[in-house]
Design an enzyme around this catalytic site. Sequence first.
Site, short mmCIF file in Angstrom:
data_model
loop_
_atom_site.label_atom_id
_atom_site.label_comp_id
_atom_site.label_asym_id
_atom_site.label_seq_id
_atom_site.Cartn_x
_atom_site.Cartn_y
_atom_site.Cartn_z
N GLU A 56 -1.61 -9.06 3.70
CA GLU A 56 -1.45 -9.63 5.06
C GLU A 56 -2.78 -10.06 5.67
O GLU A 56 -2.79 -10.86 6.60
CB GLU A 56 -0.75 -8.62 5.99
CG GLU A 56 -1.52 -7.35 6.34
CD GLU A 56 -1.26 -6.19 5.38
OE1 GLU A 56 -0.93 -6.45 4.21
OE2 GLU A 56 -1.41 -5.03 5.82
N CYS B 168 0.84 -1.20 0.00
CA CYS B 168 0.00 0.00 0.00
C CYS B 168 0.88 1.25 0.00
O CYS B 168 1.43 1.61 -1.03
CB CYS B 168 -0.99 -0.06 1.15
SG CYS B 168 -2.45 0.94 0.85
N HIS C 172 -3.61 -5.05 0.63
CA HIS C 172 -2.98 -5.55 1.86
C HIS C 172 -3.05 -7.07 1.89
O HIS C 172 -4.00 -7.64 2.45
CB HIS C 172 -3.69 -4.99 3.09
CG HIS C 172 -3.47 -3.52 3.28
ND1 HIS C 172 -2.45 -3.02 4.05
CD2 HIS C 172 -4.12 -2.46 2.77
CE1 HIS C 172 -2.48 -1.70 4.02
NE2 HIS C 172 -3.49 -1.33 3.25
N1 GLN Z 1 -2.02 6.57 3.00
C1 GLN Z 1 -2.08 5.84 1.77
C2 GLN Z 1 -3.43 5.94 1.10
O1 GLN Z 1 -4.40 6.29 1.72
C3 GLN Z 1 -1.71 4.39 1.99
C4 GLN Z 1 -2.73 3.66 2.80
C5 GLN Z 1 -2.23 2.37 3.37
O2 GLN Z 1 -1.02 2.10 3.34
N2 GLN Z 1 -3.11 1.58 3.90
O3 GLN Z 1 -3.55 5.63 -0.05
#
Ligand code: GLN
Length: 540
Positions: free
Chosen positions: A515, A386, A513
């Site tokens: 994970e 992300c 994600h």
């Molecule tokens: N802050 C970034 C976004 O909103 C990444 C979000 C995250 O890593 N979950 O896109």
Amino acid sequence: MKYVIVSGGVLSGLGKGVTASSIGVLLKSAGLRVTSIKIDPYLNSDAGTMSPFEHGEVFVLDDGGEVDLDLGNYERFLDLNLARDNNLTTGKIYSKVIEAERRGDYLGKTVQVIPHVTDAVQDWIEDVAKLSADGSNASPDVCIVELGGTVGDIESAPYLEALRQFQFRVGRENVTFVHVSLVPVMGPVGEQKTKPTQHTVKELMGLGITPDVLVCRSSKPLTQETRDKLAAFCHVDSKAVFSTHDVPNIYHVPLMLEEQGFCNILGIDCNKTEILSDWKKMAHHLDQLEDEVHIAMVGKYTDLSDAYLSVIKSLQHAAIAVDRKLRIDWIEASDIEENKDSDAWSLLKNAHGVLVPGGFGDRGIEGKILAAQYARENNVPYLGICLGLQVATIEFCRNVLGISDATSTEFDPDAANPAVIFMPEISKTHLGGTMRLGSRPTIFQVDDCVTRRLYGGQAQVDERHRHRYEINPDLVEQIEQAGLKFVGKDESGLRCEIFELENHPFFIGVQYHPEFKSRPGRPSPPFLGLLLASSGQELP
Ligand code: GLN
């Protein structure tokens, strides 16, 4: 439907969630279908707006629910896919009751905690317990209900009252109350002290709940004398007093409960399936791993491992699969920014692989960018999740494409050259539940690439998301021409989901994600790739 209701006493952090999930493993190993409900007595509607500093990681479900990290324990231990309603909060229950009041459902009545809130809690539990969570479409046989917090907290009182009533609603024979407590060990001979447990059970009984089972967290196994004493003072059978003492890894917890006779108490045969024997193999395999693999985790909350719980678990699942003992070197991103001779830099340089996990806000961003640059230039395996994908893309734009002020509009809303931009469909005014959340498909853009092979060659993967920003589509062509390929995109073909760097042993970023879907024995493919590459093993 049977219910196992798990409460906690004395203090928080006793591993109530792990105990409850471990009981689930025993039930599952007896061939039963299990689901779970976590009750969080806070007023937030969900965990989405809570800082990982305060409350640990925000776990994301398929349906986009942003929930307590204990739901992650249940999903991993029991291989479930839960829904947002499996996490009940005071915010949710009060909204429901207040909405009903406004509709006029209680017309003429004074709306009160008892019976209206307590009824709503019981209805919620009964409704959600029926929902299939294991992909079988069949209704579960047992629901584990875990009450967050500690007995005696003002905010958990309405739930304890609801659970007290619940035993009459569904029949006392269908409910097992498990109370998790602490037995501290004191003095030179290591005396096991039962008084804190006596007090918390007294408090619970004062609220009308008599525990059937006590699970006591302690450093050493409880002696028979301690068990007998607890049984006598707490009104439980001494065979129903269990100890969860320190063990080398958490996979031992279901095994240790089973060895002490937990299955007899529940009246189940835990050897009906292979689950427990597989679990045993995994716990012992993990104990025997010797060759280390060092992964540098470059993050913002590195002194609080709960903030990255699922990432740690996923690394662990993958490490077991590649036969390596995992060592995570925590690096505070802002420490990398300072000077090249810092301890942070030497940890980074000694790591076999680098992981930049998800995150929000601009603190530590330049450090994360430096970590990505270091991994890219030195052929060190890199996985960006992300925000980790976003910072690596910014780094690439700056140092390869020469766009020296490339950044994200998250860090500089007026950026002249944003490599990462705010997604058009996201709300600018409401923070709760408005991100791009939950399971979304990623379509591979190429027939063959490392990530696709890691995922077993499938054309599409469904992974969970939680973000507001995305790679600037206007820069994609230029970035790809320089060697960073977006091999996975969403259904529109415009939004970037996975990148891979050409001519690098392993440099992968994912906008989702992974994970949240990793399981013991079934590691998440991007993590497996990172661990294979970091331990010098061949990638598929
Ligand atoms: N802050 C970034 C976004 O909103 C990444 C979000 C995250 O890593 N979950 O896109």
